[in-house]
Design a protein around this motif. Structure first.
Motif, PDB file in Angstrom:
ATOM      1  N   PRO A 120       0.867  -1.307   0.043  1.00 27.00           N
ATOM      2  CA  PRO A 120      -0.026  -0.234   0.097  1.00 27.00           C
ATOM      3  C   PRO A 120       0.541   1.014  -0.138  1.00 27.00           C
ATOM      4  O   PRO A 120       0.595   2.372  -0.994  1.00 27.00           O
ATOM      5  CB  PRO A 120      -1.058   0.324   1.258  1.00 27.00           C
ATOM      6  CG  PRO A 120      -0.953  -1.563   1.115  1.00 27.00           C
ATOM      7  CD  PRO A 120       0.587  -2.276   0.975  1.00 27.00           C
ATOM      8  N   ALA A 121       1.891   1.454   0.844  1.00 32.43           N
ATOM      9  CA  ALA A 121       2.865   2.147   0.906  1.00 32.43           C
ATOM     10  C   ALA A 121       3.351   2.728  -0.661  1.00 32.43           C
ATOM     11  O   ALA A 121       3.790   3.667  -0.838  1.00 32.43           O
ATOM     12  CB  ALA A 121       4.018   1.704   1.883  1.00 32.43           C
ATOM     13  N   ASP A 122       3.614   2.219  -1.512  1.00 29.60           N
ATOM     14  CA  ASP A 122       3.867   1.635  -2.421  1.00 29.60           C
ATOM     15  C   ASP A 122       3.262   2.255  -3.776  1.00 29.60           C
ATOM     16  O   ASP A 122       3.811   3.569  -4.612  1.00 29.60           O
ATOM     17  CB  ASP A 122       5.138   0.160  -3.901  1.00 29.60           C
ATOM     18  CG  ASP A 122       5.600  -0.257  -3.052  1.00 29.60           C
ATOM     19  OD1 ASP A 122       6.751   0.466  -2.439  1.00 29.60           O
ATOM     20  OD2 ASP A 122       5.838  -1.359  -2.713  1.00 29.60           O
ATOM     21  N   VAL A 123       1.965   2.356  -3.389  1.00 25.42           N
ATOM     22  CA  VAL A 123       0.886   2.670  -4.129  1.00 25.42           C
ATOM     23  C   VAL A 123       0.776   4.630  -3.676  1.00 25.42           C
ATOM     24  O   VAL A 123       0.122   5.164  -5.159  1.00 25.42           O
ATOM     25  CB  VAL A 123      -0.793   2.575  -4.076  1.00 25.42           C
ATOM     26  CG1 VAL A 123      -1.589   3.008  -4.424  1.00 25.42           C
ATOM     27  CG2 VAL A 123      -0.051   0.441  -4.478  1.00 25.42           C
ATOM     28  N   VAL A 124       0.942   4.812  -2.684  1.00 23.55           N
ATOM     29  CA  VAL A 124       0.195   6.320  -1.968  1.00 23.55           C
ATOM     30  C   VAL A 124       1.895   6.428  -2.642  1.00 23.55           C
ATOM     31  O   VAL A 124       1.598   8.174  -2.630  1.00 23.55           O
ATOM     32  CB  VAL A 124       0.720   5.808  -0.241  1.00 23.55           C
ATOM     33  CG1 VAL A 124       0.431   7.476  -0.219  1.00 23.55           C
ATOM     34  CG2 VAL A 124      -0.838   5.393  -0.036  1.00 23.55           C
ATOM     35  N   ARG A 125       2.506   6.380  -2.559  1.00 27.16           N
ATOM     36  CA  ARG A 125       4.402   7.227  -2.977  1.00 27.16           C
ATOM     37  C   ARG A 125       4.198   7.111  -4.563  1.00 27.16           C
ATOM     38  O   ARG A 125       4.448   8.220  -5.293  1.00 27.16           O
ATOM     39  CB  ARG A 125       5.257   6.252  -3.193  1.00 27.16           C
ATOM     40  CG  ARG A 125       6.439   7.126  -3.270  1.00 27.16           C
ATOM     41  CD  ARG A 125       8.024   6.242  -3.558  1.00 27.16           C
ATOM     42  NE  ARG A 125       8.177   5.327  -4.111  1.00 27.16           N
ATOM     43  CZ  ARG A 125       8.347   3.760  -3.762  1.00 27.16           C
ATOM     44  NH1 ARG A 125       7.640   3.350  -2.571  1.00 27.16           N
ATOM     45  NH2 ARG A 125       7.938   2.523  -5.194  1.00 27.16           N
ATOM     46  N   LEU A 126       3.406   5.567  -5.283  1.00 30.99           N
ATOM     47  CA  LEU A 126       2.990   6.854  -6.656  1.00 30.99           C
ATOM     48  C   LEU A 126       2.346   7.208  -7.444  1.00 30.99           C
ATOM     49  O   LEU A 126       2.900   8.667  -8.171  1.00 30.99           O
ATOM     50  CB  LEU A 126       2.549   4.947  -7.097  1.00 30.99           C
ATOM     51  CG  LEU A 126       2.638   5.039  -8.945  1.00 30.99           C
ATOM     52  CD1 LEU A 126       1.136   5.254  -9.082  1.00 30.99           C
ATOM     53  CD2 LEU A 126       3.932   5.592 -10.040  1.00 30.99           C
ATOM     54  N   GLY A 127       1.255   7.422  -5.947  1.00 32.96           N
ATOM     55  CA  GLY A 127      -0.206   9.146  -6.757  1.00 32.96           C
ATOM     56  C   GLY A 127       0.641   9.707  -6.054  1.00 32.96           C
ATOM     57  O   GLY A 127       0.470  10.508  -6.705  1.00 32.96           O
ATOM     58  N   GLU A 128       1.637  10.244  -5.083  1.00 35.25           N
ATOM     59  CA  GLU A 128       2.490  11.586  -4.194  1.00 35.25           C
ATOM     60  C   GLU A 128       3.224  12.500  -5.809  1.00 35.25           C
ATOM     61  O   GLU A 128       3.155  13.335  -5.964  1.00 35.25           O
ATOM     62  CB  GLU A 128       3.025  11.190  -3.083  1.00 35.25           C
ATOM     63  CG  GLU A 128       2.746  11.177  -1.516  1.00 35.25           C
ATOM     64  CD  GLU A 128       3.642   9.952  -0.835  1.00 35.25           C
ATOM     65  OE1 GLU A 128       4.550  10.179  -0.887  1.00 35.25           O
ATOM     66  OE2 GLU A 128       3.311  10.563  -0.164  1.00 35.25           O
ATOM     67  N   ARG A 129       3.410  10.791  -6.526  1.00 36.51           N
ATOM     68  CA  ARG A 129       4.084  11.021  -7.696  1.00 36.51           C
ATOM     69  C   ARG A 129       3.809  12.053  -8.904  1.00 36.51           C
ATOM     70  O   ARG A 129       3.809  12.825  -9.101  1.00 36.51           O
ATOM     71  CB  ARG A 129       5.246  10.058  -8.364  1.00 36.51           C
ATOM     72  CG  ARG A 129       6.494  10.366  -9.493  1.00 36.51           C
ATOM     73  CD  ARG A 129       6.649   8.970  -9.803  1.00 36.51           C
ATOM     74  NE  ARG A 129       7.831   8.875 -10.843  1.00 36.51           N
ATOM     75  CZ  ARG A 129       9.040   8.184 -11.220  1.00 36.51           C
ATOM     76  NH1 ARG A 129       9.156   6.946 -10.340  1.00 36.51           N
ATOM     77  NH2 ARG A 129       9.232   8.405 -12.630  1.00 36.51           N
ATOM     78  N   LEU A 130       2.901  11.254  -8.979  1.00 40.23           N
ATOM     79  CA  LEU A 130       1.496  11.645 -10.458  1.00 40.23           C
ATOM     80  C   LEU A 130       0.705  12.960  -9.841  1.00 40.23           C
ATOM     81  O   LEU A 130       0.899  13.909 -10.847  1.00 40.23           O
ATOM     82  CB  LEU A 130      -0.190  10.589 -10.271  1.00 40.23           C
ATOM     83  CG  LEU A 130       0.330   8.426 -10.505  1.00 40.23           C
ATOM     84  CD1 LEU A 130      -0.891   8.578 -10.172  1.00 40.23           C
ATOM     85  CD2 LEU A 130       0.975   9.173 -12.076  1.00 40.23           C
ATOM     86  N   LEU A 131       0.895  13.141  -8.705  1.00 43.44           N
ATOM     87  CA  LEU A 131       0.341  14.350  -7.962  1.00 43.44           C
ATOM     88  C   LEU A 131       1.444  15.769  -8.437  1.00 43.44           C
ATOM     89  O   LEU A 131       0.979  17.012  -7.873  1.00 43.44           O
ATOM     90  CB  LEU A 131      -1.008  14.681  -7.409  1.00 43.44           C
ATOM     91  CG  LEU A 131      -2.108  13.340  -7.342  1.00 43.44           C
ATOM     92  CD1 LEU A 131      -3.245  12.936  -6.080  1.00 43.44           C
ATOM     93  CD2 LEU A 131      -3.318  13.950  -8.566  1.00 43.44           C
ATOM     94  N   GLY A 132       2.593  15.098  -7.376  1.00 42.92           N
ATOM     95  CA  GLY A 132       3.675  16.367  -7.199  1.00 42.92           C
ATOM     96  C   GLY A 132       3.968  17.161  -7.912  1.00 42.92           C
ATOM     97  O   GLY A 132       4.477  18.061  -7.390  1.00 42.92           O
ATOM     98  N   GLY A 133       4.173  16.488  -9.158  1.00 50.86           N
ATOM     99  CA  GLY A 133       4.969  18.419  -9.639  1.00 50.86           C
ATOM    100  C   GLY A 133       3.747  18.473 -10.853  1.00 50.86           C
ATOM    101  O   GLY A 133       3.935  20.021 -11.289  1.00 50.86           O
ATOM    102  N   GLY A 134       2.395  18.427 -10.459  1.00 51.62           N
ATOM    103  CA  GLY A 134       1.956  19.440 -10.074  1.00 51.62           C
ATOM    104  C   GLY A 134       1.042  19.964 -12.115  1.00 51.62           C
ATOM    105  O   GLY A 134       0.502  20.998 -12.417  1.00 51.62           O
TER     106      GLY A 134
END
Length: 423
Positions: free
Chosen positions: A382-396
């Motif tokens: 689950p942490a890997d999926v959340v980290r991927l989610g942060e990557r998706l949204l992090g660039g704005g």
């Protein structure tokens, strides 16, 4: 019986993967280059060349090429992608030598006749026009442009009217040498094949190809982002949303595949349940991972009535952000099961298996046993999926493409606003 990987003296790699009990074989000869290796003036030339080699090669005419394969119960095909070009034959047991000979002629000894080129240009131009007339195809050309800017993957694989018309036989011949050079060539055979038979056939057909440097590798595509839209009088509006993600060689690759599966990979996915089943906003809606070797993206496609476009965009953004923050254990387990099923089912079809093996060799210079792939999928947390989610949204940044009624074009900015406001 496990698959084996060999390398000829000139750098051509050979995969042998017998499948006991089969009465047929699949042969795939894959060049690890394609439309992403083209500069702007040569846009579409890899695809045009793929057409042209079938017009005559070696001592065979266009008709001879197909007839000699089909007369033995076989089938022949080819496909051009951004990062590879593939020539494929399905044949009965015993058809390996003929198949290898024909494909070698296509790659190494095409006729490239002037009259054939003039006719085939018209065929490809019709193909370009047909793609433009198919809204659920054309919208993906728009999203590539919005996402990748001036990089070659932002351009259609088919090229443009101008670049196709500019091609000459001499220029295509030079491009053939760069595209199909032995340093990025993989011969992959599965089914009713033996290692000794395959290696002998590969050596005869490709062992004498001179060692040479091929087309240079393209740089990784920077995700530009932005909005593309086109007004058309259609019954349904077509929406595509995209966010920058990771490439196939990166650690987050399987987390991205699982994220896409949970978001919109099937009837139990979040988007299908929320946008279609609960709200009735869209008939077609799904999410997908669009990965190249060293870069990639997460995409969402929806087809809906123009009046539902903005609301559909908001639902897509909301569900994406929610998944980026938290994934339920049950949906993670379900996504892992689906992903493993996709991979293993593909391995039960000889041609898919041959193509999968060639892709692994081109990306990693090795083969991945099924158990190792399954372990990679199971290792996603689950942490890997959340980290991927942060990557998706992090660039704005996001890219959107809308095709349909004028009112539907508002869906692009609506998606971006809902996505980053919620994030």
């Amino acid at each position: 019986m496990s698959a084996s990987l060999h390398t000829l003296k000139n750098g051509v790699r050979v995969v042998c993967d017998p499948m006991p009990g089969l009465e047929t074989l699949a042969l795939s000869v894959v060049a690890g280059r394609g439309a992403a290796h083209e500069d702007l003036p040569r846009s579409g030339w890899s695809h045009l060349l793929e057409h042209m080699v079938f017009k005559g090669a070696g001592t065979r005419s266009s008709r001879d090429i197909v007839e000699v394969i089909e007369s033995q119960g076989g089938q022949i095909n080819a496909a051009t992608g951004y990062e590879r070009t593939s020539f494929q034959i399905r044949a009965l047991k015993g058809g390996l030598d003929l198949g290898m000979e024909v494909i070698a002629d296509l790659l190494l000894r095409p006729t490239l006749d002037e009259a054939d080129l003039a006719r085939e240009k018209q065929v490809v131009l019709q193909e370009i026009a047909e793609a433009a007339d198919a809204p659920d195809d054309y919208v993906f050309d728009l999203i590539q442009k919005a996402a990748w800017g001036q990089h070659p993957v932002a351009r259609p694989i088919l090229g443009s009217v101008e670049s196709v018309n500019a091609a000459t036989n001499a220029a295509l011949s030079d491009w053939r040498g760069a595209l199909y050079s032995p340093d990025r060539l993989v011969i992959s055979a599965t089914g009713a094949v033996s290692e000794a038979e395959l290696l002998a056939a590969a050596e005869r057909a490709f062992g004498a190809v001179p060692v040479r440097a091929g087309a240079p590798e393209p740089t990784a595509a920077p995700f530009v982002g932005g909005h593309e839209g086109e007004v058309r009088k259609l019954e349904q509006s077509h929406l595509v949303f995209m966010l920058p993600a990771c490439g196939a060689r990166e650690q987050d690759y399987f987390a991205l595949r699982i994220f896409a599966e949970c978001l919109g990979g099937g009837m139990s996915s979040r988007l299908f349940q929320e946008a279609r089943e609960k709200r009735g906003l869209a008939y077609n809606i799904d999410a997908y991972s669009d990965t190249y070797a060293d870069y990639g993206a997460l995409g969402i496609y929806a087809g809906c009535a123009a009046g539902n476009a903005v609301e559909t965009a908001k639902v897509c953004a909301e569900q994406l952000v929610a998944l980026a923050r938290h994934i339920e254990p049950a949906e993670l387990a379900r996504a892992k099961a689906q992903l493993k099923a996709h991979m293993f089912m593909a391995r039960e079809a000889a041609l898919s298996r041959a193509e999968q093996a060639a892709g692994q060799v081109l990306l990693f210079d090795r083969l991945y046993p099924p158990a190792e792939l399954a372990a990679e999928v199971e290792a996603v947390t689950p942490a890997d999926v959340v980290r991927l989610g942060e990557r998706l949204l992090g660039g704005g940044r996001c890219a959107t493409a809308i095709l349909g009624a004028k009112s539907a074009l508002k869906a692009g900015p609506a998606f971006e606003k809902a996505l980053f406001a919620a994030a």
